[in-house]
Write a protein that holds these residues in place. Sequence first.
Motif, PDB file in Angstrom:
ATOM      1  N   LEU A  87       0.859  -1.150   0.046  1.00 46.34           N
ATOM      2  CA  LEU A  87      -0.046   0.019  -0.013  1.00 46.34           C
ATOM      3  C   LEU A  87       0.969   1.183  -0.158  1.00 46.34           C
ATOM      4  O   LEU A  87       1.891   1.363   0.663  1.00 46.34           O
ATOM      5  CB  LEU A  87      -0.814  -0.156   1.439  1.00 46.34           C
ATOM      6  CG  LEU A  87      -2.224   0.907   1.366  1.00 46.34           C
ATOM      7  CD1 LEU A  87      -3.267   0.460   0.363  1.00 46.34           C
ATOM      8  CD2 LEU A  87      -2.482   0.747   2.933  1.00 46.34           C
ATOM      9  N   PRO A  89      -0.038   5.964  -0.653  1.00 44.19           N
ATOM     10  CA  PRO A  89      -0.742   6.752  -1.146  1.00 44.19           C
ATOM     11  C   PRO A  89      -0.744   7.410  -2.758  1.00 44.19           C
ATOM     12  O   PRO A  89      -1.353   7.962  -3.318  1.00 44.19           O
ATOM     13  CB  PRO A  89      -1.017   7.782  -0.150  1.00 44.19           C
ATOM     14  CG  PRO A  89       0.412   7.586   0.452  1.00 44.19           C
ATOM     15  CD  PRO A  89       0.795   6.341   0.542  1.00 44.19           C
ATOM     16  N   SER A  94      -4.567   3.881  -5.226  1.00 46.63           N
ATOM     17  CA  SER A  94      -4.858   5.011  -4.599  1.00 46.63           C
ATOM     18  C   SER A  94      -5.550   6.127  -5.302  1.00 46.63           C
ATOM     19  O   SER A  94      -5.038   6.377  -6.587  1.00 46.63           O
ATOM     20  CB  SER A  94      -3.711   5.646  -3.976  1.00 46.63           C
ATOM     21  OG  SER A  94      -4.047   6.943  -3.462  1.00 46.63           O
ATOM     22  N   ALA A 246      -6.646   0.215  -0.734  1.00 45.41           N
ATOM     23  CA  ALA A 246      -6.135   1.709  -1.078  1.00 45.41           C
ATOM     24  C   ALA A 246      -7.055   2.597  -0.502  1.00 45.41           C
ATOM     25  O   ALA A 246      -6.489   3.805  -0.027  1.00 45.41           O
ATOM     26  CB  ALA A 246      -5.955   1.551  -2.444  1.00 45.41           C
ATOM     27  N   LEU A 250      -6.197   5.543   2.144  1.00 48.98           N
ATOM     28  CA  LEU A 250      -6.046   7.065   1.941  1.00 48.98           C
ATOM     29  C   LEU A 250      -7.014   7.822   2.938  1.00 48.98           C
ATOM     30  O   LEU A 250      -6.592   8.929   3.447  1.00 48.98           O
ATOM     31  CB  LEU A 250      -6.649   7.121   0.496  1.00 48.98           C
ATOM     32  CG  LEU A 250      -6.658   8.554  -0.003  1.00 48.98           C
ATOM     33  CD1 LEU A 250      -5.336   9.022  -0.161  1.00 48.98           C
ATOM     34  CD2 LEU A 250      -7.412   8.779  -1.510  1.00 48.98           C
TER      35      LEU A 250
END
Length: 422
Positions: A87, A89, A94, A246, A250
Amino acid sequence: MSVVGVRRGDVQARLIADPQVRADPAPFADEMRAKGPVIRGRALLMTFDYGVAADLLRSDDFRVSRLGGNLPRPLRWIADKTDTGGLHPLLPPSLLAVEPPDHTRYRKLVSSVFTTRAVARLRERVQQTANELLDAMESDDGVVDIVDRYCAQLPVAVISDILGVPDADRSQILRFGELGAPSLDIGLSWRQYRKVNEGIAGFEDWLTRHLRQLRRTPGDDLLSQIIAASDAGAAGEPLTDPELRALAGLVLAAGFETTVNLLGNGIRMLLGRPDHLHTLSARPELWPNAVEEILRLDSPVLMSARVARIDTEVAGMPVQAGELVILHLAGANRDPAVFTDPHRFDIERENAGRHLSFSGGRHFCLGAALARAEGQVGLQTFFDRFPDARAAGAGSRRDTRILRGWSTLPITLGKARTAVGS
């Protein structure tokens, strides 16, 4: 390399490594804006001009950048080798790193759940949490770190409600958020990079288990609603687990650190202007505009970036396809062509809300309404409860380049005023 670049006056190097720019970016932005609407550095272009930044945020000739996507080939090789595949951002899927059609699909799904009514319910939760946190501080008669005791705790409670975080896990989520805060930054040291990865990996491990649990036993949180809407086909194909992770990631990245910064920046700015606090006490209807002015003058997000899709030009300067343009949002927010006397803190400024702190165009912050609510409720409730609060030291800024806020902010609370409704 950066130190040499700073000595030579390179705009990119000064942005990354100049301690004076880190301490106060406003004079740097004024200096650069005077050189023209677009400035070419060694490896990229930059703008501090409001009109140019606003146009690029909305232009179809530009797309969002992704982590490592515009590095020179040798550095891109290093980025590829250090990529954990997890993962981040600034990596797909994302929302910050994708464009239509994927971006449209994700945003449509989140918007179907993140409604005006949902934000209103979350605002009630913000008020309840603010009251509880301040209740716990009433017995403190010495110096408190308001970032640790209040500014960080308030958004974590809201994020926990959105993601359905059990109470027992909240301190863990707070730690993940703090570790991962510099993930948007450029020029991280190896030590910082490892800490960021620790936070992101820890959150992803927790989130993978949490999503499995929510699928088995959904709650009334917004993440459970997003999963249900996705499975029902609200935005076409159901989201995959990586896409759901995602989105949740975020929420943590964008919803935690930026709101912590907004609250800390606002408290520090208002402590320095007792005249504004007097006005807000007499005219509380000014709080929403005061928050807009705080967002404009000390933006929690200093910069964004866009990449040219095609050969084009910006303000008369040729830009080749693939070139990166840094949008200095904080500089644009102080552009005198848009904001009269732009460095003045004016809670009655008529166009304070024109700032670019929430980005713009199709990537305008989905959580802007909630962030504004947290800022308004969090700041007003604090100063209503502790009208005699005073700064008790210089405090320290966060060690981040893209995000701007306080890591510590010592204050003396003074005598508490009775909470409304108690």
